[in-house]
Design an enzyme around this catalytic site. Structure first.
Site, PDB file in Angstrom:
ATOM      1  N   CYS A   2       0.839  -1.194   0.000  1.00  0.00           N
ATOM      2  CA  CYS A   2       0.000   0.000   0.000  1.00  0.00           C
ATOM      3  C   CYS A   2       0.876   1.247   0.000  1.00  0.00           C
ATOM      4  CB  CYS A   2      -0.903   0.000   1.226  1.00  0.00           C
ATOM      5  SG  CYS A   2      -1.879  -1.513   1.406  1.00  0.00           S
ATOM      6  N   ARG A  27       1.309   1.526  -6.045  1.00  0.00           N
ATOM      7  CA  ARG A  27       1.513   0.606  -4.938  1.00  0.00           C
ATOM      8  C   ARG A  27       0.221  -0.088  -4.521  1.00  0.00           C
ATOM      9  NH1 ARG A  27       6.543   1.665  -2.377  1.00  0.00           N
ATOM     10  NH2 ARG A  27       5.851   0.422  -0.609  1.00  0.00           N
ATOM     11  N   TRP A  73      -3.713  -1.816  -1.467  1.00  0.00           N
ATOM     12  CA  TRP A  73      -3.743  -3.099  -2.163  1.00  0.00           C
ATOM     13  C   TRP A  73      -4.232  -4.107  -1.144  1.00  0.00           C
ATOM     14  CZ3 TRP A  73      -1.211  -7.909  -1.755  1.00  0.00           C
ATOM     15  CH2 TRP A  73      -1.372  -8.756  -2.855  1.00  0.00           C
ATOM     16  N   ASN A 100       0.832   0.020   5.953  1.00  0.00           N
ATOM     17  CA  ASN A 100       1.321  -0.796   4.842  1.00  0.00           C
ATOM     18  C   ASN A 100       1.999  -2.009   5.447  1.00  0.00           C
ATOM     19  OD1 ASN A 100       2.388  -1.852   2.491  1.00  0.00           O
ATOM     20  ND2 ASN A 100       4.102  -0.408   2.407  1.00  0.00           N
ATOM     21  N   GLY A 101       1.646  -3.209   4.985  1.00  0.00           N
ATOM     22  CA  GLY A 101       2.256  -4.427   5.503  1.00  0.00           C
ATOM     23  C   GLY A 101       1.208  -5.411   5.973  1.00  0.00           C
ATOM     24  N   GLU A 488       9.307 -14.198 -19.667  1.00  0.00           N
ATOM     25  CA  GLU A 488       9.032 -12.796 -19.382  1.00  0.00           C
ATOM     26  C   GLU A 488       7.972 -12.242 -20.325  1.00  0.00           C
ATOM     27  OE1 GLU A 488       9.294  -8.901 -17.746  1.00  0.00           O
ATOM     28  OE2 GLU A 488       9.623 -10.940 -17.008  1.00  0.00           O
ATOM     29  N   LYS A 492       4.349 -10.628 -19.178  1.00  0.00           N
ATOM     30  CA  LYS A 492       3.889  -9.284 -19.546  1.00  0.00           C
ATOM     31  C   LYS A 492       2.482  -9.331 -20.142  1.00  0.00           C
ATOM     32  CE  LYS A 492       6.879  -6.961 -17.870  1.00  0.00           C
ATOM     33  NZ  LYS A 492       6.934  -8.047 -16.963  1.00  0.00           N
ATOM     34  N   GLU A 495      -0.049 -10.054 -17.378  1.00  0.00           N
ATOM     35  CA  GLU A 495      -0.193  -8.982 -16.396  1.00  0.00           C
ATOM     36  C   GLU A 495      -1.141  -7.883 -16.855  1.00  0.00           C
ATOM     37  OE1 GLU A 495       3.761  -8.292 -13.764  1.00  0.00           O
ATOM     38  OE2 GLU A 495       4.046  -8.093 -15.923  1.00  0.00           O
ATOM     39  N   HIS A 511       6.472 -32.674 -25.655  1.00  0.00           N
ATOM     40  CA  HIS A 511       6.291 -33.441 -24.417  1.00  0.00           C
ATOM     41  C   HIS A 511       5.030 -33.023 -23.671  1.00  0.00           C
ATOM     42  CE1 HIS A 511      10.133 -35.397 -24.881  1.00  0.00           C
ATOM     43  NE2 HIS A 511      10.723 -34.223 -25.056  1.00  0.00           N
ATOM     44  N   LYS A 610       2.796  -2.631  -7.419  1.00  0.00           N
ATOM     45  CA  LYS A 610       4.189  -2.572  -7.839  1.00  0.00           C
ATOM     46  C   LYS A 610       5.165  -3.146  -6.817  1.00  0.00           C
ATOM     47  CE  LYS A 610       7.378  -1.276 -10.775  1.00  0.00           C
ATOM     48  NZ  LYS A 610       7.463  -1.892 -12.096  1.00  0.00           N
TER      49      LYS A 610
END
Length: 615
Positions: A2, A27, A73, A100-101, A488, A492, A495, A511, A610
């Site tokens: 947050c 955030r 968040w 935050n946490g 990657e 992307k 996301e 396979h 983020k």
């Protein structure tokens, strides 16, 4: 994950809170809220974005000289108004808290406080903090002391800010395991999770350390550390001049921060490599004064990281083993910290994190140390971060602020840094000649220009995006050192476009994953002109034989021809060991333009934030 911003000044601080929140929205953006102490505690909250909070402020003409604000968040409790911060507590709700946490022992504290008569209105762990402080205030009658006593009972990670209705002339803040900094201004003092929230008012910053509690007034402040003494011991912390500018966190001519950061990659990589671009050799001192001694004793590498940084580590594994002749293992930090690995004291532990505050990576580094690893190196974008302070050696990527949740320039600058590490270790181990070193330096000098050339394919990628945005699934293929780049690329696309995407080493196609391929499954392949190109071509034929539609990013001299069902975009000639960096660019552009076509929120994708400062 947050964002916190607070202010106490001689003028109305509400505009400062709102602008600060807008800079911290990366955030978390599940909800936003603020409270001002102005004779009483006036609180506004919304499950919409910060801009909507601003409309509420205008409608209610909210003003004040002291206040705290938060963008969330969600962890504990759904994203709804009753779970939005700030949370209030006390007789007639006398204090307000933002946090935050994660508080790990919140359930036990909640049960105790409920037994003492406190009523809970949310599902959050944060409300426990508010009531706990209020409980201690009944006996101490001093907010600073009540906060110190309260945090002594908390287990977990937190950054908090607290205001009190009866004493609006001060704010009390505390940190443990989550970032928090003070901003010292000419007409007031401030607090935030990130410097970007405060460059509007000051560049003079104090980065609080673990266990710090600070009391802010308009014209002064005090800092105490509570690690050893629950009531705190007054300490002094260094005032730093932030080199962050307002322009660095503004969009400028770009539509989104992700687009801006994609196109900032040439300069970000150039800045990261600045110390070697004009040098005749690469020296261990790039990584710290003790680096040469540590590197000479290094017999292996352990890389700990999460998400995009983990993919950078996977690329480095190929480089380190092929060029430096060192065994390298790459671990997902959140998994490593919960198993019993075999530790070798002569293995260098490398932690990679854009923010330097990634909770899992920090915990994994500490765990590695507890197992007996002696040496550690941080590769990070934030000089004041916890990761930088936690390791023996360090290298700053100098990417500048990265606001878009989907990482772009942080990734390519991490790769550039890891290549420097590889060359340094290879040189110390006498794995190549001075002539080879000069060729590598020349290739690094050319890298920013090569990235600029790669960005020029954007119009072709935009055309491809029109074929992708209505798809529900996509498959990414790569071989060798480009397999992590495929991972990657898939990340992307997932996301920001919400298209389900998976990446495979192309040789693994037969396979199992080949069963997924049909004419509705686009297959994106990375086809550099390297030693595995012919093998990759065979894998691509397997896709075409099953009706799969191929989209191939190839080097100019890869000799793959377009045909029905095979679409090709060509990059520059093969860039050797630096090829993964260049082939990252088109995959970033593809994800960005597919998301634009779908109309998703490019910079703030759903459910993500983020800086992952929680487990």
């Amino acid at each position: 994950m947050c964002g916190i911003v607070g202010a106490i000044a001689k003028h109305d601080i509400v505009p400062v809170l709102l602008e600060g929140l807008s800079k911290l929205e990366y955030r978390g953006y599940d909800s936003a809220g603020l409270v001002v102490a102005n004779g009483s505690l006036a609180r506004l909250r919304t499950t919409a974005r910060v801009a909507e909070l601003g409309k509420l402020v205008d409608a209610q003409k909210t003003q004040g000289l002291a206040g705290i604000a938060h963008t969330r968040w969600a962890t504990h409790g759904a994203p709804c108004e009753r779970n939005a911060h700030p949370h209030l507590s006390g007789d007639e709700r006398k204090i307000a808290v933002v946090h935050n946490g994660i508080i790990e022992n919140h359930e036990a504290i909640r049960q105790r406080l409920q037994a003492e008569g406190f009523e809970f209105f949310s599902d959050t762990d944060t409300e426990v903090i508010a009531h706990l402080i209020s409980c201690h205030l009944r006996t101490t009658h001093d907010l600073l002391e009540a906060v110190c006593l309260s945090i002594a009972e908390l287990r977990g990670a937190y950054a908090i800010a607290v205001v009190e209705e009866s004493r609006p002339e001060h704010i009390v803040v505390a940190r443990n395991g989550a970032p928090l900094l003070l901003g010292l201004g000419a007409d007031g003092n401030y607090v935030a999770s990130d410097a970007s929230a405060l460059v509007q008012v000051t560049r003079r910053m104090i980065y609080l350390e673990e266990g710090d509690v600070a009391e802010l007034y308009r014209d002064n402040y005090r800092i105490f550390n509570c690690l050893e003494n629950p009531l705190g011991k007054e300490v002094s912390r260094v005032v730093q001049e932030s080199n962050l500018t307002r322009d660095a966190v503004e969009l400028g001519p770009y539509a989104h921060f992700m687009q801006k950061e994609i196109f900032e990659q040439p300069i970000a990589v150039a800045n990261t490599l600045e110390m070697v671009l004009n040098a005749h050799s690469i020296t261990p001192q790039l990584f710290g004064s003790e680096a040469e001694e540590v590197f000479r004793q290094t017999r292996g590498i352990l890389i700990l990281a999460c998400g995009t940084s983990y993919h950078a580590g996977l690329v480095a594994k190929y480089w380190l083993e092929a060029m430096a002749g060192l065994p390298c293992s790459v671990e997902i930090a959140s998994e490593y910290r919960y198993r019993m690995p075999i530790a070798d004291p002569n293995t260098l532990v490398v932690g990679i994190s854009q923010s330097g505050e990634t909770a899992d990576t920090l915990a994994a580094i500490n765990y590695a140390k507890s197992l007996g690893h002696q040496y550690s190196l941080a590769i990070c974008n934030v000089p004041e971060s916890a990761l930088i302070r936690q390791t023996n050696l360090r290298f700053l990527t100098r990417a500048g602020p990265e606001i878009g949740v989907a990482s772009t320039k942080a990734f390519t600058t991490q790769l550039a840094s890891l290549m420097l590490l590889t060359i340094t270790l290879a040189k110390l181990r006498h794995k190549f000649t001075d002539e080879v070193e000069q060729k590598m330096i020349a290739a690094l000098r050319h890298l920013p220009t090569a990235i600029k050339l790669a960005l020029q394919i954007e119009p072709q990628v935009m055309a491809w995006a029109g074929h992708f945005f209505q798809k529900r699934h996509a498959l990414f293929l790569g071989r060798g050192v480009h397999y992590p780049i495929a991972l990657e690329g898939a990340l992307k696309l997932k996301e920001i476009s919400y298209i389900h995407a998976e990446a495979y080493a192309a040789g693994e196609l037969k396979h199992g994953p080949l069963a997924l391929v049909d004419n509705e499954m686009p297959v994106i392949a990375i086809a550099p002109n390297d030693a595995l190109l012919e093998k990759l071509k065979s894998n691509l034929q397997e896709v075409r034989a099953r009706g799969g539609e191929l989209y191939v990013f190839a080097d100019a001299d890869s000799h793959i021809q377009e045909s029905e069902g095979v679409h090709i975009i060509r990059l520059a000639e093969h860039a050797g060991m630096l090829s993964p960096i260049l082939h990252t660019i088109p995959l970033q552009l593809l994800a960005y333009h597919v998301a634009l076509q779908k109309g998703t929120d490019v910079d703030k994708p759903r459910n993500l934030a983020k800086a992952v400062t929680v487990e």
